[in-house]
Structures are given as C-alpha cells and as structure tokens.
Design a protein around this motif. Structure first.
Motif, PDB file in Angstrom:
ATOM      1  N   CYS A 158      80.556  68.986  81.946  1.00 29.33           N
ATOM      2  CA  CYS A 158      79.140  69.179  82.275  1.00 29.33           C
ATOM      3  C   CYS A 158      78.937  69.511  83.750  1.00 29.33           C
ATOM      4  CB  CYS A 158      78.341  67.938  81.891  1.00 29.33           C
ATOM      5  SG  CYS A 158      78.262  67.622  80.116  1.00 29.33           S
ATOM      6  N   SER A 192      79.651  77.742  80.682  1.00 29.94           N
ATOM      7  CA  SER A 192      78.690  78.777  81.068  1.00 29.94           C
ATOM      8  C   SER A 192      79.366  80.137  81.168  1.00 29.94           C
ATOM      9  CB  SER A 192      78.035  78.427  82.412  1.00 29.94           C
ATOM     10  OG  SER A 192      77.216  77.292  82.281  1.00 29.94           O
ATOM     11  N   THR A 214      67.592  73.452  81.231  1.00 31.64           N
ATOM     12  CA  THR A 214      68.742  73.954  81.974  1.00 31.64           C
ATOM     13  C   THR A 214      69.923  72.990  81.896  1.00 31.64           C
ATOM     14  OG1 THR A 214      68.094  72.937  84.071  1.00 31.64           O
ATOM     15  CG2 THR A 214      67.207  75.136  83.589  1.00 31.64           C
ATOM     16  N   THR A 215      71.120  73.551  82.051  1.00 30.23           N
ATOM     17  CA  THR A 215      72.339  72.748  81.994  1.00 30.23           C
ATOM     18  C   THR A 215      72.355  71.673  83.071  1.00 30.23           C
ATOM     19  OG1 THR A 215      73.593  74.585  81.063  1.00 30.23           O
ATOM     20  CG2 THR A 215      74.850  72.856  82.162  1.00 30.23           C
ATOM     21  N   ASN A 216      71.999  72.030  84.308  1.00 31.81           N
ATOM     22  CA  ASN A 216      72.041  71.056  85.395  1.00 31.81           C
ATOM     23  C   ASN A 216      71.061  69.903  85.167  1.00 31.81           C
ATOM     24  OD1 ASN A 216      73.930  72.658  86.575  1.00 31.81           O
ATOM     25  ND2 ASN A 216      72.843  72.964  88.503  1.00 31.81           N
ATOM     26  N   SER A 248      81.019  70.693  85.879  1.00 31.53           N
ATOM     27  CA  SER A 248      81.684  71.932  86.307  1.00 31.53           C
ATOM     28  C   SER A 248      81.073  73.167  85.654  1.00 31.53           C
ATOM     29  CB  SER A 248      83.174  71.874  85.956  1.00 31.53           C
ATOM     30  OG  SER A 248      83.354  71.882  84.541  1.00 31.53           O
ATOM     31  N   ARG A 249      80.066  72.961  84.783  1.00 30.13           N
ATOM     32  CA  ARG A 249      79.452  74.057  84.020  1.00 30.13           C
ATOM     33  C   ARG A 249      80.534  74.852  83.267  1.00 30.13           C
ATOM     34  NH1 ARG A 249      74.308  75.310  85.130  1.00 30.13           N
ATOM     35  NH2 ARG A 249      74.667  77.478  84.569  1.00 30.13           N
ATOM     36  N   ARG A 250      81.395  74.110  82.609  1.00 27.26           N
ATOM     37  CA  ARG A 250      82.600  74.682  81.998  1.00 27.26           C
ATOM     38  C   ARG A 250      82.300  75.738  80.943  1.00 27.26           C
ATOM     39  NH1 ARG A 250      87.797  74.153  81.910  1.00 27.26           N
ATOM     40  NH2 ARG A 250      89.102  74.127  80.037  1.00 27.26           N
ATOM     41  N   THR A 252      72.412  67.593  82.465  1.00 24.10           N
ATOM     42  CA  THR A 252      73.496  66.770  83.019  1.00 24.10           C
ATOM     43  C   THR A 252      72.926  65.651  83.881  1.00 24.10           C
ATOM     44  OG1 THR A 252      74.978  68.695  83.024  1.00 24.10           O
ATOM     45  CG2 THR A 252      75.607  66.826  84.398  1.00 24.10           C
ATOM     46  N   GLU A 285      68.698  71.519  92.729  1.00 24.13           N
ATOM     47  CA  GLU A 285      68.273  72.490  91.718  1.00 24.13           C
ATOM     48  C   GLU A 285      66.901  72.091  91.174  1.00 24.13           C
ATOM     49  OE1 GLU A 285      69.899  75.208  90.632  1.00 24.13           O
ATOM     50  OE2 GLU A 285      71.638  74.931  91.922  1.00 24.13           O
ATOM     51  N   PRO A 328      74.029  69.070  77.569  1.00 22.20           N
ATOM     52  CA  PRO A 328      74.074  70.246  78.442  1.00 22.20           C
ATOM     53  C   PRO A 328      74.684  71.456  77.730  1.00 22.20           C
ATOM     54  CG  PRO A 328      74.756  68.294  79.640  1.00 22.20           C
ATOM     55  CD  PRO A 328      74.638  67.896  78.205  1.00 22.20           C
ATOM     56  N   TYR A 329      75.688  71.193  76.893  1.00 21.04           N
ATOM     57  CA  TYR A 329      76.305  72.239  76.071  1.00 21.04           C
ATOM     58  C   TYR A 329      76.516  71.693  74.656  1.00 21.04           C
ATOM     59  CZ  TYR A 329      77.632  74.361  80.554  1.00 21.04           C
ATOM     60  OH  TYR A 329      77.622  74.910  81.805  1.00 21.04           O
TER      61      TYR A 329
END
Length: 523
Positions: free
Chosen positions: A342, A348, A393-395, A344-346, A398, A387, A304-305
């Motif tokens: 991931c 982003s 995409t990140t979501n 928490s979308r830390r 994850t 979503e 995700p990141y």
C-alpha cells in the motif's frame, strides 16, 4: 466510416440490435462528461468513432446499457456489439430516449442547454442540473429533442428569440451523425485482436473478460459461480467482490496457473476452472477474512488496491473441507506485505509483473513457511501525508487504514469509534478536519493546504458539529478532558494540535504518521 443519426442509435437499442457484450465494463461517466459530449456534438467537434462488431450469433452473456435493460432482439436482425464507444453511445441513448424505463440512477441524463450563455469555441453551453433546481426560463431540457410532445410542451413558454434558438439547437442534434466503424465477422479470434488493440492503453483485464466469456461459456457459467460467491460474502460487507469480474478472473488465474497474464487465462478451459473452483472460492474467502481481522477492512471500498486479494487468495487456496493454519511468522509476513504494497503504491504500475512475483512468493510462504513476499522497497516520508484527502484515492485509503489500525476514539466522548459501521458506510462524512476549515479560512489558507491528509481524523458529523469551526485550543474545552491524551494517542495526533499553529502541527503530525507507518512496514 459510417455514421448513425442519433434517432437511429435510439431505434437500434430499442429494437435489441445494438447490445453490450459481458466483457465490456459498465457505464462510468458522470453528468459533467455527458454534458461535455453534448457540447462536442453541438459544435461539430470530433469525439471519436464507436466500433461495432456485427454478427449473426448472440453471446450467451451480455451487459445492460448503463441503467437500461436491453430488450430481446428481433430474430431477423443482425447484432451490433459495442467494442468501443460504450460510454458515448450510452450517454446519447440515455439523454434522448423515452421508451425504456431505467433500473438505476439516471441523474446523469438531466442535461440542459444554457440559452443565456454566450457562444464561444471553448466554454460549454450544456450543463447537468437537478430538474427541481433548473430555471426553465434559462435552461432548456435537451432530452425532449426527439420527443414530439415533450418538445412542444417545453418550448411553448419561450419567447420568440429563445424558441428560434432552441429550434436551431434541436436541428443540429437531429442532423448529427455518430461516427461508426463496423467489423462484420463471425470469427471471434479476429474480434479478440481488435478488442485487445482498442483497449491496449486500458486495463489488462479487458482482454481477460473477453476471452473468458468465449472460452468457458459452453460448459461453465462462471458468472453464476461469482454471483453465488457474492451472496456468501454479503454478510461480511464484501458482496461487491462478486461484481468485480476483473478481480475474480485474476484470482482464478492466480490459483489455477499462478499467472495472471492474458496468456495464462487463454490456456485454461472451463473444466479446469470448474474442478478447482472450490480452491478459488476458499482462497478468496480466506483472503477477505484475513483482511477483515488484521486491517479493520469492512468492504472492498476500504482497500487501497482490490488487487491485494489476488496473492492472498493463492495463499489461502485449499480444497473443499481444508483450511490454512497460519503460523505467527506467516501472519507477520502477510501483514507486512500488505502495508508495504500500500505505502509503495505497488499496484499502480507494472500490475501483472508485480502480481505474478507476489503470487509466486505467496505460494512459497504457504508451502515452505517463508519467502521474500514482504521484501518490497518502500520509502515513507512526510510529503505522503500532504496529499489531498479524497476517499477514492490510494493514498487516502492507505491513510485511513493506518488510522483504523490505531483503534481511534471519539473526539468528544473519548469512547471507541465503531469502525465496522463507519467503514461499511465509507464516505467523506466519516472524516473531518482537526484544524476546522472555517478557522483556517479566516487565516487565509487555501483548500489544498486545508485538505491535507495530516489534517484529517475519524470524526462523525455530530462530533464535528459539537467541536465547531473554532481554534483547537477553544474546542479542547468541549472534549472529555480526562480522555484527551488517549484520544490523541489513538488518532496518531500530537499535543501541538492545541497550540493553534497549523504549520507546526502539520509537521508534527506528519512525522507521527510516518513513524507509525514505519513500524508497520518493519523499517
């Protein structure tokens, strides 16, 4: 402000005087954006000035212009390095030039003018098409505008009205000027400030690349080190790490300075990084090994990141011949931190602040055996899984990690899915709907409802074809009946799948996914 005719842009590139510094990112526009730019040029709409840094001194490291390798410059010519406007200049050059062969994909250069579309202020008359599918009686290839022979051949079959129209369009492009703002200086500090201000709204590491190219180039070819590292990682599917200069520079700064801000990078010199590069290298390799073993991650695309590698590289950074032995407690903390970061979308927003905090805590975890690394606030609820599914995409990434963690089975045979091969070839074809699109469209569901995360699962195209676009209650008969309970369990899917009630199913599965995620984050 000056202006360059398109022909002059092409000539400057071919002569080697217009160049791309290594600290710029690569070309990322797709064909639709290129076509949109052509429409703006045609209609005389503003599209932003390019900023060129004119200097007599050539940089040691440079980048190609998209897929085009730039020729050596003529010695008597000054050099114009692109500080801003690379995407626009590459688009213009790629569409209209005919001299430099490409080293990569050029499908984005196939732009056509729609001779039958109506003229209006809003809609574009320029479209991106596959040349094999373009109807040349309607679509004219604008790449011929600066090629006398190519233009003559492309226009000879047109009737008088269309030929006149295309002549006027060509004339517009021949007269068009690309706005240019020059900075003439050999003072790199001044250029650094300009580049930072131009990119202030972008990613912080634009500045990292600029400063590293100048600070370290004399005694330490960092790019060669990164290339060697990429070769080492290739057998594990992570060779793209070596191409991600942003990520690697962050890892260097994190290991050497425990700080990824631009100021930390400036304070380092080549010898400092060179002396500790084995630590950086071991840290990155250790981070990747940890992610592969604990999260079924097979390539950088699966994460995700990619930024997750930075604090992990600090934890695993040790000198040559040494290794970090993980305690059970340390492993659990690192795993929980990854899941929490991931969900928490830390990374982003507030990237540098969050990274520096996590770097400090990762160092404490290694030296003291405990830390607050995994103490990240995160709330997971059912809307997360409503979503839209998109592998970039990140979501979605994850969500895919969550599914992979459950070791999914084939929906037809009940046999384990080879996650290594699936995730190495990470794309949309490896995932399909649990409630088939064809079935839901008959019930008048719209795409955003159909394509919710909660309606997806690991499923090969062959399995999807076998099950068919029918109601789940029907395709259940095409599954291994004995394996069905285990298939559902390992795909985090409720038995209500087979009730043919889509909304109830989405609610049930979302809750199962939430429960699974909460177990992983430790809440």
């Amino acid at each position: 402000m000056d202006g360059l005719p398109i022909r002059r842009v092409i000539e400057h590139v071919i002569s080697g005087s217009l160049r791309i510094p290594a600290f710029q990112r690569g070309f990322v526009w797709d064909a639709e954006r290129v076509a949109f730019l052509m429409d703006s040029i045609y209609k005389g709409y503003p599209f932003g000035a390019a900023i060129l840094w004119r200097t007599k001194e050539q940089l040691k490291t440079e980048r190609a212009l998209g897929p085009f390798t730039l020729p050596d410059r003529q010695p008597e010519y000054p050099i114009d390095y692109v500080l801003d406007g690379q995407q626009r200049l590459t688009s213009v050059f790629g569409v209209f030039q005919t001299e430099i062969p490409a080293d990569g994909d050029t499908s984005w250069t196939n732009i056509y003018f729609d001779m039958e579309a109506s003229e209006n202020f809003q809609d574009s008359r320029f479209v991106a098409l596959d040349p094999q599918e373009a109807d040349l009686e309607r679509y004219f290839p604008i790449g011929t505008f600066f090629d006398v022979l190519g233009y003559r051949n492309a226009t000879k079959g047109l009737d008088a009205q269309k030929a006149s129209l295309i002549d006027s369009v060509q004339a517009t492009f021949k007269e068009a000027q690309i706005p240019i703002q020059y900075i003439e200086t050999d003072n790199r500090a001044k250029v650094a400030i300009v580049f930072e201000r131009v990119n202030r709204m972008g990613v912080e590491l634009d500045v990292f690349q600029l400063l590293s190219a100048w600070t370290w180039s004399e005694d330490f070819d960092l790019q060669n080190k990164f290339t060697e590292l990429a070769d080492d990682l290739k057998p594990f599917g992570f060779e793209s790490v070596g191409d991600d200069t942003n990520l690697l520079l962050r890892c260097c700064a994190a290991v050497v300075k425990h700080d990824v801000s631009p100021g930390a990078l400036v304070s380092m010199d080549g010898s400092e990084v060179r002396d500790r590069f084995s630590e950086v290298e071991n840290g990155i390799k250790g981070a990747i090994d940890f992610l592969r073993n604990n999260f079924n991650v097979e390539s950088l695309d699966n994460l995700p990141y990619s930024t997750l590698i930075v604090p992990l590289s600090v934890f695993f950074a040790v000198g040559q011949g040494k290794s970090v032995k993980l305690s059970t407690s340390q492993r659990e903390t690192l795993i929980r931190w990854v899941w929490r970061a991931c969900f928490s979308r830390r990374f982003s927003a507030g990237v540098i602040r969050n990274l520096n905090r996590d770097i400090e805590e990762a160092q404490k975890l290694r030296t003291l055996g405990k830390s607050a690394l995994a103490q990240i606030n995160v709330s997971i609820d059912a809307p997360f899984f409503s979503e839209q599914f998109s592998v970039r995409t990140t979501n979605t990434k994850t969500f895919v990690m969550l599914l992979a963690h459950s070791r999914p089975l084939s929906y037809v045979s009940g046999q384990p899915i080879s996650l290594a091969s699936v995730l190495q070839n990470y794309n949309r074809n490896e995932f399909h709907h649990l409630y088939p699109q064809a079935f839901l469209k008959k019930l008048e569901y719209a795409a955003p409802e159909i394509n919710r995360l909660a309606n997806f699962v690991f499923m090969s195209s062959q399995d999807n074809k076998t099950l068919g676009g029918v109601a789940p209650s029907i395709y259940r008969g095409r599954m291994d009946s004995v394996a069905v309970p285990k298939i559902l369990e390992r795909s985090l899917c409720p038995a209500s799948l087979f009730d043919d009630d889509f909304e109830a199913f989405i609610e049930d599965r979302s809750q199962m996914l939430v429960d699974a995620a909460k177990r992983l984050i430790g809440s």
